[in-house]
Design a protein around this motif. Structure first.
Motif, mmCIF file in Angstrom:
data_model
loop_
_atom_site.group_PDB
_atom_site.id
_atom_site.type_symbol
_atom_site.label_atom_id
_atom_site.label_comp_id
_atom_site.label_asym_id
_atom_site.label_seq_id
_atom_site.Cartn_x
_atom_site.Cartn_y
_atom_site.Cartn_z
ATOM 1 N N ARG A 4 0.829 -1.196 0.000
ATOM 2 C CA ARG A 4 0.000 0.000 0.000
ATOM 3 C C ARG A 4 0.872 1.258 0.000
ATOM 4 O O ARG A 4 1.948 1.277 0.582
ATOM 5 C CB ARG A 4 -0.897 0.047 1.239
ATOM 6 C CG ARG A 4 -1.911 -1.089 1.341
ATOM 7 C CD ARG A 4 -2.808 -0.870 2.550
ATOM 8 N NE ARG A 4 -3.719 -1.977 2.770
ATOM 9 C CZ ARG A 4 -4.857 -2.149 2.115
ATOM 10 N NH1 ARG A 4 -5.216 -1.270 1.198
ATOM 11 N NH2 ARG A 4 -5.632 -3.180 2.370
ATOM 12 N N LEU A 5 0.342 2.296 -0.636
ATOM 13 C CA LEU A 5 0.980 3.597 -0.538
ATOM 14 C C LEU A 5 0.828 4.128 0.888
ATOM 15 O O LEU A 5 -0.220 3.956 1.505
ATOM 16 C CB LEU A 5 0.312 4.589 -1.494
ATOM 17 C CG LEU A 5 0.577 4.417 -2.982
ATOM 18 C CD1 LEU A 5 -0.387 5.297 -3.759
ATOM 19 C CD2 LEU A 5 2.010 4.774 -3.304
ATOM 20 N N PRO A 6 1.853 4.776 1.422
ATOM 21 C CA PRO A 6 1.704 5.423 2.729
ATOM 22 C C PRO A 6 0.692 6.561 2.619
ATOM 23 O O PRO A 6 0.818 7.434 1.762
ATOM 24 C CB PRO A 6 3.114 5.931 3.043
ATOM 25 C CG PRO A 6 3.839 5.938 1.742
ATOM 26 C CD PRO A 6 3.212 4.903 0.878
ATOM 27 N N VAL A 13 1.765 11.613 -4.280
ATOM 28 C CA VAL A 13 2.065 10.571 -5.267
ATOM 29 C C VAL A 13 1.033 10.591 -6.389
ATOM 30 O O VAL A 13 1.376 10.466 -7.575
ATOM 31 C CB VAL A 13 2.125 9.185 -4.593
ATOM 32 C CG1 VAL A 13 2.231 8.076 -5.636
ATOM 33 C CG2 VAL A 13 3.308 9.111 -3.633
ATOM 34 N N GLU A 14 -0.226 10.773 -6.042
ATOM 35 C CA GLU A 14 -1.275 10.809 -7.066
ATOM 36 C C GLU A 14 -1.079 11.989 -8.018
ATOM 37 O O GLU A 14 -1.323 11.867 -9.230
ATOM 38 C CB GLU A 14 -2.648 10.868 -6.404
ATOM 39 C CG GLU A 14 -3.044 9.539 -5.755
ATOM 40 C CD GLU A 14 -4.387 9.619 -5.035
ATOM 41 O OE1 GLU A 14 -4.868 10.753 -4.788
ATOM 42 O OE2 GLU A 14 -4.938 8.543 -4.735
ATOM 43 N N GLU A 18 -0.569 11.265 -12.045
ATOM 44 C CA GLU A 18 -1.417 11.815 -13.094
ATOM 45 C C GLU A 18 -0.624 12.703 -14.052
ATOM 46 O O GLU A 18 -0.883 12.704 -15.258
ATOM 47 C CB GLU A 18 -2.575 12.599 -12.480
ATOM 48 C CG GLU A 18 -3.577 11.741 -11.731
ATOM 49 C CD GLU A 18 -4.194 10.649 -12.601
ATOM 50 O OE1 GLU A 18 -4.380 10.887 -13.818
ATOM 51 O OE2 GLU A 18 -4.468 9.553 -12.082
ATOM 52 N N PHE A 19 0.337 13.431 -13.554
ATOM 53 C CA PHE A 19 1.149 14.294 -14.402
ATOM 54 C C PHE A 19 1.956 13.492 -15.415
ATOM 55 O O PHE A 19 2.070 13.874 -16.580
ATOM 56 C CB PHE A 19 2.094 15.129 -13.544
ATOM 57 C CG PHE A 19 3.109 15.922 -14.325
ATOM 58 C CD1 PHE A 19 2.727 16.979 -15.131
ATOM 59 C CD2 PHE A 19 4.464 15.604 -14.244
ATOM 60 C CE1 PHE A 19 3.661 17.709 -15.854
ATOM 61 C CE2 PHE A 19 5.402 16.321 -14.964
ATOM 62 C CZ PHE A 19 5.004 17.378 -15.774
ATOM 63 N N LEU A 177 8.977 7.037 -9.727
ATOM 64 C CA LEU A 177 8.041 8.087 -10.116
ATOM 65 C C LEU A 177 8.635 9.464 -9.864
ATOM 66 O O LEU A 177 8.557 10.366 -10.710
ATOM 67 C CB LEU A 177 6.743 7.903 -9.324
ATOM 68 C CG LEU A 177 5.696 9.007 -9.395
ATOM 69 C CD1 LEU A 177 5.177 9.168 -10.810
ATOM 70 C CD2 LEU A 177 4.543 8.706 -8.441
ATOM 71 N N ILE A 178 9.260 9.641 -8.718
ATOM 72 C CA ILE A 178 9.852 10.930 -8.377
ATOM 73 C C ILE A 178 11.057 11.213 -9.271
ATOM 74 O O ILE A 178 11.246 12.340 -9.754
ATOM 75 C CB ILE A 178 10.221 10.944 -6.881
ATOM 76 C CG1 ILE A 178 8.937 10.900 -6.044
ATOM 77 C CG2 ILE A 178 11.073 12.151 -6.524
ATOM 78 C CD1 ILE A 178 9.118 10.373 -4.651
ATOM 79 N N GLY A 179 11.864 10.195 -9.546
ATOM 80 C CA GLY A 179 13.004 10.376 -10.441
ATOM 81 C C GLY A 179 12.581 10.742 -11.851
ATOM 82 O O GLY A 179 13.181 11.621 -12.482
#
Length: 222
Positions: A4-6, A13-14, A18-19, A177-179
């Motif tokens: 699960r996502l924290p 994160v969402e 979406e971006f 995702l962040i990278g």
């Protein structure tokens, strides 16, 4: 095991999720290009689109990197091809590019392979099939390095939670995702991709997640 996502980071994160997904409509193109990586869902979706008549030919591209060497020991593209054949795609409809180790090489070496086969002049449109959070970066790189084609992007249509569960490693998904988000503005600065608008809410969500320690996939800036 439940992955699960924290909850304290879910909203941010969402926003990045979406971006990074381009939201392109699926329509017929001349070739599908399956970009290598750790996610076999790329090959699954390429096979699905092939059977739906979206493209008559697939190029799978990718050698392997530190994160996929054990998972795909013969190379990402080779394993993706085998997976697609297992899903009913005829082998003669698939080309394999086995040298690329980054997205820029995926694009350039795919173009070179098509040229070697005498097919390049017939290619006016491509669909890049990628991990969901890899869409925007791969689109920008393709527009820079292969500007002659109309490029669209697609990914296996999974909701965020379902995608995280399919990978089985929430921190890996978040870090990648962040990278990839950082690369949307870092790559144009290095001449590797076209510029794209980045909304303030995306930069703010990115900053909060980096501050929270999700920085394993970041490039050194400056």
């Amino acid at each position: 095991m439940v992955v699960r996502l924290p909850e304290e980071h879910r909203a941010d994160v969402e926003i990045l999720w979406e971006f990074n997904r381009m939201g392109h409509a699926v329509r017929p193109v001349d070739v599908g290009v399956g970009l290598g990586g750790h996610d076999i869902g790329v090959a699954s979706y390429a096979a699905e689109l092939y059977h739906a008549g979206v493209f008559p030919m697939i190029v799978f591209t990718g050698a392997h990197g530190p994160s996929t060497r054990e998972l795909f020991p013969r190379g990402e593209a080779v394993h993706f091809r085998e997976h697609a054949i297992g899903l009913g795609v005829p082998g003669e409809a698939i080309l394999v590019e086995t040298r690329a180790t980054n997205t820029g090489e995926n694009i350039e070496f795919t173009r070179d392979l098509l040229a070697e086969r005498g097919l390049l002049e017939s290619i006016g449109s491509v669909m890049l099939i990628a991990r969901p959070y890899h869409q925007r970066r791969s689109f920008a790189i393709c527009r820079k390095r292969w500007p002659a084609v109309d490029v669209r992007c697609g990914s296996l249509p999974l909701a965020l939670d379902d995608y995280v569960a399919s990978i089985g490693d929430v921190e890996r998904v978040m870090n990648m995702l962040i990278g990839d988000t950082q690369r949307v503005w870092a790559y144009p600065a290095r001449g590797w991709a076209i510029d794209q608008d980045v909304p303030d809410e995306v930069r703010a969500a990115y900053g909060r997640l980096v501050a929270a320690g999700f920085d394993r996939r970041l490039l050194a800036e400056g």
